[in-house]
Design a protein around this motif. Sequence first.
Motif, PDB file in Angstrom:
ATOM      1  N   ASP A 163       0.829  -1.203   0.000  1.00 25.04           N
ATOM      2  CA  ASP A 163       0.000   0.000   0.000  1.00 25.04           C
ATOM      3  C   ASP A 163       0.866   1.257   0.000  1.00 25.04           C
ATOM      4  O   ASP A 163       2.029   1.234   0.386  1.00 25.04           O
ATOM      5  CB  ASP A 163      -0.903   0.023   1.244  1.00 25.04           C
ATOM      6  N   GLU A 164       0.251   2.338  -0.419  1.00 27.79           N
ATOM      7  CA  GLU A 164       0.813   3.675  -0.261  1.00 27.79           C
ATOM      8  C   GLU A 164       2.309   3.757  -0.580  1.00 27.79           C
ATOM      9  O   GLU A 164       3.102   4.155   0.260  1.00 27.79           O
ATOM     10  CB  GLU A 164       0.553   4.167   1.177  1.00 27.79           C
ATOM     11  N   TRP A 184      -2.250  -5.366   0.400  1.00 29.04           N
ATOM     12  CA  TRP A 184      -3.312  -4.344   0.376  1.00 29.04           C
ATOM     13  C   TRP A 184      -3.714  -4.079  -1.069  1.00 29.04           C
ATOM     14  O   TRP A 184      -2.960  -4.404  -2.005  1.00 29.04           O
ATOM     15  CB  TRP A 184      -2.826  -3.072   1.060  1.00 29.04           C
ATOM     16  N   TRP A 236      -8.954  -2.476   1.432  1.00 32.68           N
ATOM     17  CA  TRP A 236      -9.046  -1.477   2.513  1.00 32.68           C
ATOM     18  C   TRP A 236      -9.649  -0.164   2.051  1.00 32.68           C
ATOM     19  O   TRP A 236     -10.103   0.621   2.849  1.00 32.68           O
ATOM     20  CB  TRP A 236      -7.684  -1.248   3.169  1.00 32.68           C
ATOM     21  N   TYR A 288     -11.801  -0.175  10.438  1.00 30.56           N
ATOM     22  CA  TYR A 288     -10.614   0.529  10.939  1.00 30.56           C
ATOM     23  C   TYR A 288     -10.862   0.965  12.387  1.00 30.56           C
ATOM     24  O   TYR A 288     -11.502   1.988  12.650  1.00 30.56           O
ATOM     25  CB  TYR A 288     -10.270   1.714  10.022  1.00 30.56           C
ATOM     26  N   TRP A 345      -4.389   0.106  13.451  1.00 34.16           N
ATOM     27  CA  TRP A 345      -3.221   0.940  13.113  1.00 34.16           C
ATOM     28  C   TRP A 345      -2.858   1.710  14.376  1.00 34.16           C
ATOM     29  O   TRP A 345      -3.736   2.210  15.086  1.00 34.16           O
ATOM     30  CB  TRP A 345      -3.561   1.889  11.962  1.00 34.16           C
TER      31      TRP A 345
HETATM   32  C1  ACM Z   1      -3.608   1.135   4.741  1.00 37.20           C
HETATM   33  O1  ACM Z   1      -4.447   1.608   5.530  1.00 37.20           O
HETATM   34  N1  ACM Z   1      -2.630   1.876   4.268  1.00 37.20           N
HETATM   35  C2  ACM Z   1      -3.666  -0.253   4.324  1.00 37.20           C
END
Ligand code: ACM
Length: 506
Positions: free
Chosen positions: A303-304, A353, A370, A395, A447
């Motif tokens: 991801d990201e 992801w 996600w 989340y 997270w």
């Molecule tokens: C994510 O929340 N970057 C998977």
Amino acid sequence: MAPQILNVIPKPQKIEFAEGEFVLSGKTAVSACKELSSAKKFLQEYLEHCTPQKISGDRKCEITLGLEKSLENLGEEGYVLDIQPGKMTIASSSPKGVFYGLQTFRQLLFSSEKGKIPCLKIEDSPRLGWRGMMLDEGRHFFGKEFVKKFIDMLALYKMNSFHWHLTEDQGWRIEIKKYPKLTSVGSKRAESPIEGNRNAGDDKPYEGFYTQDDIREIVKYAGDRFINVVPEIEMPGHAAAAIASYPELGNSDIMDYKPEVKTRWGVHYYTFSPTEKTFKFLEDVIEEVVALFPGRYFHIGGDEAPKDQWKNSPTAQRFILDNGLKDEHELQSYFIKRIETILKKHNRVLIGWDEIQEGGLSPTAAMMVWRDWKWASMALKNGNCIVMAPNSHTYFDHYQEDPKEHKEPEAIGGLLPIDKVYLFNPVIEGITPEEEKRILGAQGQLWSEYLFNTDKVEFMAFPRMFALAEVVWTNPENKNYGDFMTRLKTTLALLDHMKVKYRNPF
Ligand code: ACM
């Protein structure tokens, strides 16, 4: 008989009440076949830990744990719990189901008055096969004792997957023997954002990591409770701590290249450089990680990963040309496919992801959704298996009530009240029965940017995780939010007894 509420979460699929009650006594005899010796030990432990006032009298009673092939139709996680006066049986076609029957019994015993449980018969099996929680230990490190306590909670609510996010921009948390700097350098950051001001540093060094022995201990602890541990090693982005440890793994040919273990949250630009040296490094890391985690799935993040550094790096650009790739998105896809080839050699399935779809995803990989649910439909059409982990419903780092009221400590943002979790349906609409089979299940995310300590983890996880546990275990037709909230009251008392913190929604 009047309908009764059975204080069990997740709600069993089928409950038939009968006349009479079973009374737990000081003379309870437990019997089990040899294959269930571990389940028998758990039961004895649960009985010892139940408070003395739960035991009334000394009438003889009997608890039998059994394996029965005829129960195969319930699946290996299904079980039958039959409670009669003086006699209780938990049976399944496999030790997993017996373990889940025991968790139901534990909750019934806790909510009972003096160990008196009404006679009944429960026939139960889960709706979905992947019932998970993800814990991010990159941003904050919680330690072995907490992780075991967390695993205990997963087991009690019949969750079977623990996704362990072990590497981040702000910290690398797993010992890799071949690359000691990953922990001697990568597990430490100079400071962290202060609580209440995301842009200011607290000037306090922060560190922590798990040795390979710690990991083996936790994986075994989880396995004994039928929880599979999915490791996550982030690539090609969220890799600043690894790159700070070994700067040659980053895009070192760009201007102002200054890798460091990050001290602020957010998405950072440091990505692995696409070189043979990087792939060799990742292959070595994967080799050590698969030796520690026996499960089928290996999470590679994905991801990201901003493309800025690859755009500016002559090395990355040359790699794109040399490999006939169109752009940086195809490079991301190439990266993921290369890693999948390595994982396949170890008989592991790559999961990542939903950005791993960028530039095309191999149909044999699995994907964790996600962001928007459209990525789920796309992956199902492409033949992938998916796990639903949408930020809209799973989340648990989001606020639990309207943040404008300022009733809760700082969270990352968003709003995810418990009723929204309860109403989540991970089986998306408008798909074929074959596609539905490839929705493996769902998972809640912790997270940890704003989970400063273990109390805060528990505050954010519970009770929302119980709503999710019912989403993934109980068939929709057997669910009812009002009934769930009634049962939740007993569960919160159980958490008090177990010294687990939570947010009280009442
Ligand atoms: C994510 O929340 N970057 C998977």
